[in-house]
Scaffold this motif. Structure first.
Motif, PDB file in Angstrom:
ATOM      1  N   TYR A 250       0.926  -1.113  -0.160  1.00  0.00           N
ATOM      2  CA  TYR A 250      -0.006  -0.070  -0.103  1.00  0.00           C
ATOM      3  C   TYR A 250       0.880   1.308   0.079  1.00  0.00           C
TER       4      TYR A 250
ATOM      5  N   GLN B 184       4.888  15.696   7.995  1.00  0.00           N
ATOM      6  CA  GLN B 184       5.325  16.080   9.199  1.00  0.00           C
ATOM      7  C   GLN B 184       5.778  17.554   9.263  1.00  0.00           C
TER       8      GLN B 184
ATOM      9  N   ILE C 120       2.460  10.554   3.935  1.00  0.00           N
ATOM     10  CA  ILE C 120       2.601  10.891   5.293  1.00  0.00           C
ATOM     11  C   ILE C 120       3.371  12.049   5.396  1.00  0.00           C
TER      12      ILE C 120
ATOM     13  N   GLY D 218       5.549  15.956  14.965  1.00  0.00           N
ATOM     14  CA  GLY D 218       5.309  14.456  14.695  1.00  0.00           C
ATOM     15  C   GLY D 218       4.619  14.359  13.414  1.00  0.00           C
ATOM     16  N   LEU D 219       4.546  12.806  13.097  1.00  0.00           N
ATOM     17  CA  LEU D 219       4.159  12.418  11.853  1.00  0.00           C
ATOM     18  C   LEU D 219       2.811  12.155  11.512  1.00  0.00           C
TER      19      LEU D 219
ATOM     20  N   TRP E 266      -0.305  10.439   9.080  1.00  0.00           N
ATOM     21  CA  TRP E 266      -0.674   9.667   7.872  1.00  0.00           C
ATOM     22  C   TRP E 266      -1.672  10.361   7.112  1.00  0.00           C
TER      23      TRP E 266
ATOM     24  N   TYR F 112      -3.615   6.169   1.818  1.00  0.00           N
ATOM     25  CA  TYR F 112      -2.999   5.537   1.067  1.00  0.00           C
ATOM     26  C   TYR F 112      -3.688   4.938  -0.160  1.00  0.00           C
TER      27      TYR F 112
ATOM     28  N   TYR G 193       6.264  13.164   2.965  1.00  0.00           N
ATOM     29  CA  TYR G 193       7.007  11.805   2.673  1.00  0.00           C
ATOM     30  C   TYR G 193       6.036  10.917   1.820  1.00  0.00           C
TER      31      TYR G 193
ATOM     32  N   ASN H 172      -7.204   9.404   5.841  1.00  0.00           N
ATOM     33  CA  ASN H 172      -7.319   9.693   7.257  1.00  0.00           C
ATOM     34  C   ASN H 172      -8.545  10.633   6.947  1.00  0.00           C
ATOM     35  N   PRO H 173      -9.566  10.392   8.068  1.00  0.00           N
ATOM     36  CA  PRO H 173     -10.831  11.083   8.080  1.00  0.00           C
ATOM     37  C   PRO H 173     -10.397  12.494   8.307  1.00  0.00           C
TER      38      PRO H 173
ATOM     39  N   TYR I 120      -7.646   4.854   0.695  1.00  0.00           N
ATOM     40  CA  TYR I 120      -8.179   5.088   2.004  1.00  0.00           C
ATOM     41  C   TYR I 120      -7.730   6.317   2.622  1.00  0.00           C
TER      42      TYR I 120
END
Lengths: 120, 111
Positions: A35, A41, A39, A46-47, A49, A52, A96, A62-63, A60
């Motif tokens: 997949y 930063q 991502i 922080g990271l 997502w 994908y 990324y 991230n909501p 899919y």
């Protein structure tokens, strides 16, 4: 081994659409099993997502970003892309591309990242 | 605010052992989802360090180990070396958010 390379504008104006492409080398996106994610930063943070895509085109997201995100794949070019609409300064970040799948099911392939600044 | 909580910083002298905790909840770690750990050296992309709670990818020294219990996970680094100075992130899946989630990251300083 598989390598990823992000490309795209480093500066985007507020309210416009951020567009990035990730080129996969050393392997085929179409081989399946992985997949392909984006991502980000934020500077000094922080990271996060973003979402994908699978080689078949299944996505899919991230909501928290879903309403503004589109990830697409071009198997003929061995690339996948990110579009993030209506950007603001809060979207300034290093972006990324990454691959996950197989037995590990973790993000085990990463691009070097590309800095995108949202500013007029 | 991250759904996976990590200490902002940890430190240790060369040769010592340090641990980094990652505390979640019943919708992520406690639900049985795997925890993965990443190492991010300054100015570079993250690198997978531990996958599936306790497995090391090839090439990762056995000084690095991971464990998981209940709603938490831990990364242990033994025989601390100067080159271990980096940011470390845990990652899992959260069913309430329907998203892959990261911890806020922990900065490891080698004294």
């Amino acid at each position: 081994q598989v390598q990823l390379q992000e490309s795209g504008p480093g500066l985007v104006k507020p309210s416009q659409t951020l567009s990035l492409t990730c080129t996969v080398s050393g392997g085929s996106i179409s081989s399946g099993g992985y997949y392909w994610s984006w991502i980000r930063q934020h500077p000094g943070k922080g990271l996060e997502w973003i979402g994908y895509i699978y080689y078949s085109g299944s996505t899919y997201y991230n909501p928290s970003l879903k309403s503004r995100v589109t990830i697409s794949v071009d198997t003929s070019k061995n690339q996948f892309s990110l579009k993030l609409s209506s950007v603001t300064a809060a979207d300034t970040a290093v972006y990324y591309c990454s691959g996950s799948g197989g037995a590990k099911n973790a993000f085990d392939i990463w691009g070097q990242g590309t800095m995108v600044t949202v500013s007029s | 605010q991250s759904v996976l909580t990590q200490p902002p910083s940890v430190s240790g002298a060369p040769g010592q052992r340090v641990t980094i905790s990652c505390t979640g909840s019943s919708s992520n770690i406690g639900a049985g989802y795997d925890v993965h750990w990443y190492q991010q050296l300054p100015g570079t992309a993250p690198k997978l360090l531990i996958y599936g709670n306790s497995n090391r990818p090839s090439g990762v020294p056995d000084r690095f180990s991971g464990s998981k219990s209940g709603t938490s996970a831990s990364l242990a680094i033994t025989g601390l070396q100067a080159e271990d100075e980096a940011d470390y992130y845990c990652q899992s899946y959260d069913s309430s958010l329907s998203a892959r989630v990261f911890g806020g990251g922990t900065k490891l300083t080698v004294l």
